[in-house]
Motif scaffolding. Structure first.
Motif, mmCIF file in Angstrom:
data_model
loop_
_atom_site.group_PDB
_atom_site.id
_atom_site.type_symbol
_atom_site.label_atom_id
_atom_site.label_comp_id
_atom_site.label_asym_id
_atom_site.label_seq_id
_atom_site.Cartn_x
_atom_site.Cartn_y
_atom_site.Cartn_z
ATOM 1 N N SER A 134 0.851 -1.194 0.000
ATOM 2 C CA SER A 134 0.000 0.000 0.000
ATOM 3 C C SER A 134 0.881 1.236 0.000
ATOM 4 C CB SER A 134 -0.915 -0.004 1.224
ATOM 5 O OG SER A 134 -1.786 -1.127 1.177
ATOM 6 N N TYR A 135 0.719 2.065 -1.032
ATOM 7 C CA TYR A 135 1.507 3.281 -1.326
ATOM 8 C C TYR A 135 3.006 3.009 -1.284
ATOM 9 C CZ TYR A 135 -0.807 3.570 3.296
ATOM 10 O OH TYR A 135 -1.415 3.289 4.490
ATOM 11 N N ALA A 136 3.415 2.093 -2.167
ATOM 12 C CA ALA A 136 4.818 1.676 -2.251
ATOM 13 C C ALA A 136 5.597 2.533 -3.225
ATOM 14 C CB ALA A 136 4.895 0.221 -2.714
ATOM 15 N N ILE A 137 6.904 2.613 -3.001
ATOM 16 C CA ILE A 137 7.850 3.092 -3.994
ATOM 17 C C ILE A 137 8.348 1.877 -4.764
ATOM 18 C CG2 ILE A 137 10.134 4.133 -4.308
ATOM 19 C CD1 ILE A 137 9.552 5.864 -1.865
ATOM 20 N N LEU A 138 8.404 1.969 -6.089
ATOM 21 C CA LEU A 138 8.819 0.830 -6.899
ATOM 22 C C LEU A 138 10.306 0.537 -6.717
ATOM 23 C CD1 LEU A 138 6.997 1.569 -10.273
ATOM 24 C CD2 LEU A 138 6.300 -0.019 -8.474
ATOM 25 N N PRO A 139 10.699 -0.740 -6.809
ATOM 26 C CA PRO A 139 12.133 -1.080 -6.752
ATOM 27 C C PRO A 139 12.854 -0.536 -7.977
ATOM 28 C CG PRO A 139 10.825 -3.014 -7.305
ATOM 29 C CD PRO A 139 9.851 -1.941 -6.950
ATOM 30 N N ASN A 140 14.176 -0.365 -7.868
ATOM 31 C CA ASN A 140 14.961 0.136 -8.993
ATOM 32 C C ASN A 140 14.832 -0.770 -10.209
ATOM 33 O OD1 ASN A 140 15.910 2.368 -7.544
ATOM 34 N ND2 ASN A 140 17.634 1.214 -6.696
ATOM 35 N N ASP A 141 14.888 -2.072 -9.988
ATOM 36 C CA ASP A 141 14.729 -3.032 -11.083
ATOM 37 C C ASP A 141 13.265 -3.450 -11.146
ATOM 38 O OD1 ASP A 141 14.958 -4.915 -13.036
ATOM 39 O OD2 ASP A 141 16.099 -6.364 -11.840
ATOM 40 N N GLN A 147 8.002 -11.342 -12.534
ATOM 41 C CA GLN A 147 8.052 -12.686 -11.928
ATOM 42 C C GLN A 147 7.436 -12.685 -10.529
ATOM 43 O OE1 GLN A 147 9.163 -15.061 -13.964
ATOM 44 N NE2 GLN A 147 9.575 -13.436 -15.449
ATOM 45 N N SER A 148 6.637 -11.698 -10.229
ATOM 46 C CA SER A 148 6.091 -11.528 -8.884
ATOM 47 C C SER A 148 5.014 -12.551 -8.553
ATOM 48 C CB SER A 148 5.507 -10.112 -8.766
ATOM 49 O OG SER A 148 4.844 -9.931 -7.530
ATOM 50 N N CYS A 149 4.824 -12.756 -7.265
ATOM 51 C CA CYS A 149 3.624 -13.437 -6.799
ATOM 52 C C CYS A 149 2.428 -12.510 -7.046
ATOM 53 C CB CYS A 149 3.746 -13.776 -5.318
ATOM 54 S SG CYS A 149 3.834 -12.331 -4.222
ATOM 55 N N PRO A 150 1.193 -12.976 -6.908
ATOM 56 C CA PRO A 150 0.040 -12.103 -7.087
ATOM 57 C C PRO A 150 0.102 -10.871 -6.182
ATOM 58 C CG PRO A 150 -0.648 -14.394 -7.054
ATOM 59 C CD PRO A 150 0.796 -14.390 -6.684
ATOM 60 N N VAL A 151 -0.322 -9.721 -6.718
ATOM 61 C CA VAL A 151 -0.185 -8.444 -6.022
ATOM 62 C C VAL A 151 -1.517 -7.690 -5.996
ATOM 63 C CG1 VAL A 151 0.882 -6.145 -6.101
ATOM 64 C CG2 VAL A 151 2.255 -8.174 -6.606
ATOM 65 N N VAL A 152 -1.888 -7.213 -4.814
ATOM 66 C CA VAL A 152 -3.002 -6.279 -4.674
ATOM 67 C C VAL A 152 -2.424 -4.983 -4.114
ATOM 68 C CG1 VAL A 152 -3.642 -7.399 -2.468
ATOM 69 C CG2 VAL A 152 -5.232 -5.797 -3.576
ATOM 70 N N GLY A 153 -2.392 -3.940 -4.934
ATOM 71 C CA GLY A 153 -1.737 -2.695 -4.558
ATOM 72 C C GLY A 153 -2.714 -1.544 -4.437
ATOM 73 N N SER A 154 -2.482 -0.679 -3.461
ATOM 74 C CA SER A 154 -3.373 0.457 -3.213
ATOM 75 C C SER A 154 -2.550 1.742 -3.121
ATOM 76 C CB SER A 154 -4.154 0.246 -1.912
ATOM 77 O OG SER A 154 -4.889 -0.966 -1.961
ATOM 78 N N PHE A 155 -3.032 2.779 -3.793
ATOM 79 C CA PHE A 155 -2.315 4.054 -3.852
ATOM 80 C C PHE A 155 -3.294 5.205 -3.721
ATOM 81 C CE2 PHE A 155 0.143 0.935 -6.111
ATOM 82 C CZ PHE A 155 1.453 1.212 -5.765
ATOM 83 N N GLY A 156 -2.809 6.323 -3.184
ATOM 84 C CA GLY A 156 -3.572 7.560 -3.181
ATOM 85 C C GLY A 156 -3.049 8.470 -4.279
ATOM 86 N N HIS A 181 -3.298 -9.622 -10.482
ATOM 87 C CA HIS A 181 -3.145 -8.396 -9.706
ATOM 88 C C HIS A 181 -4.445 -7.607 -9.636
ATOM 89 C CE1 HIS A 181 -2.427 -7.090 -13.888
ATOM 90 N NE2 HIS A 181 -2.929 -5.920 -13.509
ATOM 91 N N ASP A 182 -4.464 -6.720 -8.665
ATOM 92 C CA ASP A 182 -5.538 -5.729 -8.489
ATOM 93 C C ASP A 182 -4.855 -4.467 -7.983
ATOM 94 O OD1 ASP A 182 -7.594 -4.078 -7.662
ATOM 95 O OD2 ASP A 182 -8.417 -5.480 -6.184
ATOM 96 N N VAL A 183 -4.661 -3.499 -8.858
ATOM 97 C CA VAL A 183 -4.004 -2.248 -8.501
ATOM 98 C C VAL A 183 -5.015 -1.120 -8.640
ATOM 99 C CG1 VAL A 183 -2.156 -0.624 -9.058
ATOM 100 C CG2 VAL A 183 -1.749 -3.083 -9.248
ATOM 101 N N LYS A 184 -5.146 -0.325 -7.590
ATOM 102 C CA LYS A 184 -6.133 0.756 -7.600
ATOM 103 C C LYS A 184 -5.535 2.027 -7.023
ATOM 104 C CE LYS A 184 -10.919 1.820 -6.270
ATOM 105 N NZ LYS A 184 -12.177 1.266 -5.711
ATOM 106 N N LYS A 185 -5.829 3.145 -7.685
ATOM 107 C CA LYS A 185 -5.438 4.462 -7.188
ATOM 108 C C LYS A 185 -6.708 5.206 -6.783
ATOM 109 C CE LYS A 185 -2.383 7.091 -9.383
ATOM 110 N NZ LYS A 185 -1.813 8.060 -10.371
ATOM 111 N N TYR A 186 -6.701 5.772 -5.573
ATOM 112 C CA TYR A 186 -7.864 6.478 -5.043
ATOM 113 C C TYR A 186 -7.688 7.989 -5.266
ATOM 114 C CZ TYR A 186 -8.990 2.032 -2.836
ATOM 115 O OH TYR A 186 -9.291 0.704 -2.611
ATOM 116 N N PRO A 187 -8.536 8.603 -6.070
ATOM 117 C CA PRO A 187 -8.332 10.006 -6.457
ATOM 118 C C PRO A 187 -8.321 10.982 -5.287
ATOM 119 C CG PRO A 187 -9.952 8.947 -7.881
ATOM 120 C CD PRO A 187 -9.691 7.997 -6.759
ATOM 121 N N ARG A 188 -9.101 10.721 -4.248
ATOM 122 C CA ARG A 188 -9.204 11.697 -3.149
ATOM 123 C C ARG A 188 -8.315 11.356 -1.958
ATOM 124 N NH1 ARG A 188 -15.493 12.301 -1.896
ATOM 125 N NH2 ARG A 188 -15.262 10.031 -1.801
#
Length: 247
Positions: A134-141, A147-156, A181-188
């Motif tokens: 949740s609200y991660a900074i991406l790795p350099n690589d 090759q990731s495992c399944p990811v559910v990501g949340s961002f503002g 995956h399920d990646v979602k950005k919340y506008p507010r």
């Protein structure tokens, strides 16, 4: 819910273990703290995973050899570099869960801010069955996430810390790698919208203006997405415990 000690290579870590009601076995979740470390909010989050049917543990990454400030600096550096003691400590927390007969052997990883960065660094390693950054900074690589495992990501969307296109870049690389995956950005929402740290009213006001504040509607929606995703990807196959016993 209890304080536990996690055996690790260079130290014995403090950990907060939350156990579901009833009888297991349950899937496990390693909960990775933000820059504030072992807080009441981290315990609240870990308790919620347990209430949802996961054997959950939150390790204190700031435990380690040397002065506390050195451990904090080294942990923050590891978050960016993908190397360091913190990764061994997170794997020790995973092993703590899988060694527990109440765990099915399937383990997810959930993290917030700095902790979310650790999630993305570890997601391609093959040791975790799902990750919730949740609200991660991406790795350099970033390409390693193909090759990731399944990811559910949340961002503002109102984020002063994470690059504004992070969610889109994460979505693109996971799609390219055909990673569930399920990646979602919340506008507010801003940064740390799922972390409910107790703050004095004036500081809460400033944090809200700066885009670093808890937001209940978005937090609850993110929780529902995470729990639904984990239910799909951490569910026991029926043979997980037997396979774990053979390792």
């Amino acid at each position: 819910m209890s304080e536990v000690t996690i055996p690790a290579a260079e130290s014995r870590l403090r950990g907060y273990l939350a156990v579901p009601d009833g009888e297991g076995p349950w899937p496990g979740v390693v909960v990775v703290h933000d820059v504030l470390g072992m807080t009441a909010d981290l315990r609240r989050i870990t308790d919620r995973f347990a209430a949802s049917g996961y054997l959950a543990i939150a390790p204190s990454l700031y435990d380690g050899p040397g002065p506390k400030i050195k451990c904090v600096i080294n942990t923050a550096r590891s978050h960016f570099t993908g190397r360091g003691l913190s990764y061994g400590n997170l794997l020790a927390a995973r092993e703590f869960l899988t060694a527990d007969s109440r765990c099915t052997g399937r383990v997810g990883l959930a993290g917030f801010c700095m902790g979310a960065g650790f999630c993305l660094q570890l997601a391609p390693g093959g040791l975790f069955d799902a990750a919730a950054p949740s609200y991660a900074i991406l790795p350099n690589d970033v390409d390693q996430l193909e090759q990731s495992c399944p990811v559910v990501g949340s961002f503002g969307a109102r984020v002063p810390i994470v690059a504004s296109d992070t969610a889109e870049k994460l979505e693109a690389v996971l799609t390219r790698g055909e990673v569930p995956h399920d990646v979602k950005k919340y506008p507010r929402a801003g940064h740390s919208f799922m972390n409910e740290h107790p703050l004095p009213a004036p500081i809460r006001l400033v944090a809200g203006i700066a885009g670093i504040a808890y937001s209940a509607p978005e937090a609850e929606d993110a929780w529902q997405r995470i729990l639904a995703f984990f239910a799909d990807h951490l569910a026991s196959t029926g043979s997980d415990r037997d396979a774990l016993d053979r390792i």
